[in-house]
Design an enzyme around this catalytic site. Structure first.
Site, short mmCIF file in Angstrom:
data_model
loop_
_atom_site.label_atom_id
_atom_site.label_comp_id
_atom_site.label_asym_id
_atom_site.label_seq_id
_atom_site.Cartn_x
_atom_site.Cartn_y
_atom_site.Cartn_z
N SER A 197 -83.20 -48.47 47.99
CA SER A 197 -84.62 -48.13 48.11
C SER A 197 -85.51 -49.21 47.51
CB SER A 197 -84.84 -46.77 47.45
OG SER A 197 -86.18 -46.37 47.59
N ASP A 389 -86.81 -49.18 52.02
CA ASP A 389 -86.02 -48.41 52.99
C ASP A 389 -86.90 -47.42 53.76
OD1 ASP A 389 -86.24 -46.75 50.71
OD2 ASP A 389 -84.43 -45.64 51.27
N ASP A 391 -88.64 -44.80 53.24
CA ASP A 391 -88.72 -43.34 53.14
C ASP A 391 -89.86 -42.90 52.22
OD1 ASP A 391 -87.51 -44.10 50.78
OD2 ASP A 391 -85.82 -42.70 50.93
N ARG A 392 -90.57 -43.86 51.63
CA ARG A 392 -91.75 -43.52 50.84
C ARG A 392 -92.98 -44.12 51.50
NH1 ARG A 392 -90.64 -44.30 44.51
NH2 ARG A 392 -88.64 -43.26 44.36
N THR A 464 -86.37 -32.17 40.93
CA THR A 464 -86.76 -33.49 41.43
C THR A 464 -85.74 -34.02 42.42
OG1 THR A 464 -87.58 -33.91 39.23
CG2 THR A 464 -87.44 -35.80 40.70
N LYS A 503 -87.38 -37.06 53.08
CA LYS A 503 -88.68 -37.73 53.07
C LYS A 503 -88.66 -38.87 54.07
CE LYS A 503 -87.38 -40.34 49.05
NZ LYS A 503 -87.75 -41.31 48.08
#
Ligand code: G16
Ligand code: MG
Length: 678
Positions: A197, A389, A391-392, A464, A503
Site C-alpha cells: 500500500s 495500490d 484503495d485509498r 479498525t 475499500k
C-alpha cells in the site's frame, strides 16, 4: 560457542548455497569455509547465542539467494545475535491488512521464502476447508509496482498451479480493489494482492482475500498461520518456475505462463468492475431533459450536467507513483467526466517513489506538493490522490484564498455518505430507511452515526480495518437482508454499496468527482457543503496523529496504560483523568473490559493482548490509543462532539496537549514524534 561445527552442520556451503561435498576450493573471501564437508562455519571467534544457531541453520536450508544468504552469514560471523533474533526469531503475522513488513532475509521479513511458505499454507488450508470452491473458482492473484511484487505474485501462482489449481493471475499491475473484484466475479476461493500500500519503499506485503471477497478475519488468519507452520519445507515448483527454483536468483516464469491452469482475468474483471461503477453515476446524462434535484436539506436547487461539469473544470490527480492512473482514467470515462490532469512526475508505477518522502497522502504537505503545484498552475479547484495500490482516496480543494485544503478521511466520508444517501433516497424511495445501513470503523468520526439517527438509516461500527468493515457488511446483507450503502474509515478508505466488499480509491474518486461537480454547479464549495452537514447533524472536532514506536515499546506503553499489572483489565488500574479531564469510561480491546456497558464487557470483538484502549471523557470527548497493524506507529484518535465549535476545539487542544507525555509516556518509553512534513 562454535556454530554449525561437527556432524550437525548443513551439507551445503552456507554462504554460497552450493552442495557441500561438491564444493570447489572456497573463494579467498570466504573466511569461514572449510574443506571438511561437515564443517561449514567454524570460526572460533563466532559466537551467537544458543537459540539462534538452529534458526540460522533452518533459514539457510530454505534461502537460495546469494545476497540474502550473505547478509545472514555476515551477521553470524560477526556474532550479531540480536539482529539475527530480530530477523529469524519470529514470523510475519497477519495484521490489519495481511502480512506487511520490510523486505529482507528472515522469517520476520518479506522475501521469496516467506511468500512461498505463506502461499503453501494458504493452499493447503483452502484444500482443507474450501476444496469445492477452490476446484470450481481457483484463486485470483494481483500485484502492484513495488520491488518484489511481480515475483511474489508469480511465486504464489506457481504454488497453486503446482497442485493443479486454477489461477487467475493478472498480467499487469492492478489496484488492490481489482483483486477483491476478481474474487467476487470469478467466485474464486481466495485472492492474494501483493502490495504494501502506502508504506515506504523498503516494505512489501500480502493481502489475502477469502472467497466472500473480503480480507481474511479470524478464524481463517489463525488457520492459515497454522497451515504455514505445518508446511514450511519449500515445494519444488519446477518446471513452472525455471532456474533452480523460484527462490533462487534468476528464475524464469515461462513455464508458469504457459501452464494451462493459468489465465489472465483482466478483461473479464475490468468489464464487470466498470459496469458496476456505471450504476453509481448520479448526474443526469447530457441529453436528459430534467436536471438532478437538490442534494437534500442543504441543497441549493437543481443543477444541469453541463453546469456541474463546467463548474468542476479539470481536476488534478496523482496516483503517487502507484497503479491508479489507468484505472482512474477509465472510471472517469465511465462517468463521462472530464479527463483529469495527471501529475506527470508521479503518473507511472515507480518502486522508488522518487518525488515523495512517504507515498501516503495522509502524511501531509510533502506528499501533496507536486499535485498542488500542478493544480495551482492550471487553476484546478479539485485535487485527488490515490495511495500507491489505489484503495485509498485523498481529496483537497482550492479555497477562496488560493490555498489548498486537504480533507480528512472523516470529512470525505461525511460528504460521500451525504451524497450516497441523498441520491439513493431519490432513486429508491420504495426502500424504507430502516433497511439501509452505513458502516464505519470504531476510530472514525461519529458524524455518520448522527446522520443515521436523523435520517433513519442504520449505523454499524466495527474494529479498525476494511477486513472488518467488509465482512460485517456481508453479514448484514446476507443475514439481515439489509441494503449496504456505504462504509468508510478515517484512514481515507471508502467502500460504495454496489461495488465490492473492500475499500476502493478508484470508484470513490469517480463518485467524489461527481459529487464535487454537483456541489460546484450549485454554487457552493465542498467546505461549505461540509459545514452545512455539521449544522444539520452536529459538530465533531476530530484529531488524529501518531508516535513512532516498535512492537516492544508499544507493549510497554499498553502495559502501563493497564496499570502495569498485565492484562487483568481491572478498572481501578486505568487512568482516572487526562490533562485534568475526568475519564468517564474505559474500553480495552486487549482485556474485553468496557465500563460503559451494563455488563462491563466490550461489544466489539476483542483478543487478549490487543493494543487498543478507548477512554470516554467528560465533555463529550472520546480518545482511542491503538498500535498500528501495518506500520511501527502508535496512533491516537480523538473526537469531541459539541454544539459549540470553539469549546470543542479548546477541549480537543487540551487533550492532545496532555496525551503524549501524561498518558502515553512518550519520553519514558522512548517513542518519537513524526518529523514535520513540509
Ligand atoms: O495500508 P492499506 O491502504 O492497505 O490500509 C490498511 O491499513 C489501514 C491502517 O491500519 P493500521 O492503523 O493498523 O496501520 C487500515 O485502516 C485499512 O483498513 C487497511 O486495509
Ligand atoms: Mg492502500
Amino acid at each position: 560457542m562454535q556454530l554449525f561445527s561437527g556432524r550437525r552442520a548443513a551439507s551445503r556451503c552456507l554462504r554460497h548455497g552450493h552442495a557441500g561435498p561438491a564444493v570447489a576450493p572456497a573463494p579467498a573471501a570466504c573466511r569461514t569455509h572449510r574443506s571438511n564437508r561437515h564443517v561449514v562455519i567454524t570460526a572460533a571467534s563466532v559466537t551467537v547465542e544458543p537459540d539462534i544457531a538452529p534458526l540460522v541453520q533452518r533459514w539457510l536450508q530454505w534461502d537460495r539467494r546469494g545476497a540474502s544468504r550473505e547478509q545472514i552469514t555476515q551477521l553470524v560471523e560477526n556474532g550479531r545475535s540480536a539482529e539475527l533474533r530480530d530477523l529469524l526469531g519470529s514470523r510475519l503475522e497477519f495484521g490489519t491488512a495481511g502480512l506487511r513488513g520490510k523486505m529482507g532475509p528472515g522469517t520476520a521479513r518479506m522475501n521469496a521464502v516467506v511468500v512461498q511458505q505463506t502461499a503453501q499454507g494458504l493452499c493447503v488450508y483452502l484444500e482443507d476447508v474450501a476444496a469445492d470452491q477452490l476446484a470450481s473458482g481457483g484463486i485470483v492473484v494481483g500485484y502492484d509496482g513495488r520491488y518484489g511484487s511481480k515475483e511474489y505474485a508469480a511465486l504464489t501462482a506457481a504454488v497453486f498451479a503446482s497442485r493443479g489449481h486454477r489461477v487467475a493471475l493478472f498480467r499487469r499491475v492492478v489496484p488492490t480493489p481489482f483483486v477483491a473484484a476478481g474474487v467476487a466475479e470469478l467466485s474464486a476461493a481466495a485472492g492474494v494482492m501483493v502490495t504494501a500500500s502506502h508504506n515506504p519503499k523498503e516494505y512489501n506485503g500480502y493481502k489475502v482475500y477469502w472467497g466472500n471477497g473480503c480480507q481474511i478475519i479470524p478464524p481463517h488468519d489463525a488457520g492459515i498461520a497454522a497451515a504455514i507452520e505445518a508446511n514450511l519445507n519449500l515445494w519444488n515448483l519446477e518446471p513452472l518456475l525455471i532456474g533452480a527454483g523460484p527462490y533462487e536468483d534468476g528464475a524464469s516464469t515461462a513455464g508458469l505462463l504457459a501452464c494451462p491452469q493459468l489465465s489472465d482475468p483482466w478483461d473479464h474483471v475490468s468489464a464487470a468492475y466498470y459496469a458496476r461503477l456505471a450504476a453509481l453515476s448520479f448526474l443526469p446524462p447530457a441529453a436528459a431533459a430534467s436536471p438532478i434535484g437538490s442534494t437534500g436539506g442543504n441543497g441549493s436547487g437543481s443543477v444541469s450536467r453541463a453546469a456541474a461539469l463546467g463548474a468542476l473544470g479539470t481536476p488534478v490527480y496523482t496516483p503517487l507513483h502507484g497503479v491508479g492512473a489507468e484505472p482512474l482514467l477509465r472510471a472517469f470515462q465511465t462517468f463521462s467526466l472530464p479527463e483529469p490532469y495527471i501529475v506527470p512526475s508521479q503518473r507511472s508505477p515507480d518502486p522508488d517513489f522518487p518525488t515523495v518522502v512517504f507515498p501516503n497522502p495522509e502524511e501531509g504537505a510533502g506528499t501533496w506538493a507536486a499535485a498542488f503545484a500542478a493544480a495551482g498552475e492550471r487553476g484546478a479547484r479539485l485535487v485527488l490522490a490515490n495511495d500507491p495500490d489505489a484503495d485509498r482516496l485523498a481529496v483537497a480543494e482550492c479555497g477562496p484564498n488560493g490555498q489548498f485544503r486537504p480533507f480528512t478521511g472523516n470529512e470525505i466520508g461525511a460528504l460521500l455518505a451525504h451524497w450516497v444517501w441523498t441520491n439513493f433516497r431519490k432513486r429508491h424511495p420504495e426502500v424504507p430507511p430502516s433497511r439501509c445501513v452505513m458502516l464505519a470503523s470504531a476510530v472514525s468520526s461519529k458524524l455518520l452515526g448522527a446522520m443515521a439517527e436523523k435520517e433513519g438509516f442504520k449505523f454499524v461500527e466495527t474494529l479498525t480495518g476494511f477486513k472488518w468493515l467488509g465482512n460485517t457488511a456481508i453479514k448484514l446483507e446476507r443475514e439481515q437482508g439489509m441494503t449496504v450503502l456505504f462504509a468508510f474509515e478515517e484512514a481515507i478508505g471508502f467502500m460504495l454499496g454496489g461495488m465490492y466488499k473492500d475499500k476502493d480509491g478508484i470508484s470513490a474518486a469517480a463518485v467524489f468527482a461527481e459529487l464535487t461537480a454537483h456541489t460546484y454547479g450549485s454554487g457552493r464549495t465542498l467546505d461549505e457543503l461540509l459545514r452545512s452537514l455539521y449544522d444539520r447533524y452536529g459538530f465533531f472536532d476530530y484529531r488524529s496523529g501518531y508516535f513512532i514506536t516498535d512492537a516492544a515499546k508499544s507493549r510497554a506503553v499498553f502495559n502501563d496504560l493497564r496499570g502495569g499489572g498485565g492484562f487483568e483489565g481491572r478498572t481501578a488500574l486505568y487512568a482516572k483523568e487526562v490533562a485534568g479531564v475526568r475519564v468517564a469510561s474505559v474500553r480495552d480491546l486487549g482485556t474485553g473490559l468496557d465500563t460503559s456497558q451494563p455488563d462491563g464487557r466490550a461489544v466489539l470483538p476483542w483478543q487478549s493482548g490487543d493494543m487498543m484502549i478507548t477512554y470516554g471523557l467528560e465533555g463529550g470527548a472520546t480518545l482511542t490509543l491503538r498500535a498500528s497493524g501495518t506500520e511501527p506507529k502508535l496512533k491516537y484518535y480523538l473526537e469531541v462532539k459539541g454544539s459549540d465549535a470553539a469549546a470543542a476545539a479548546a477541549l480537543a487542544d487540551r487533550l492532545v496537549g496532555g496525551l503524549a507525555e501524561e498518558l502515553v509516556g512518550l519520553s519514558r518509553h522512548g517513542l518519537k514524534r513524526p518529523a514535520p512534513q513540509h
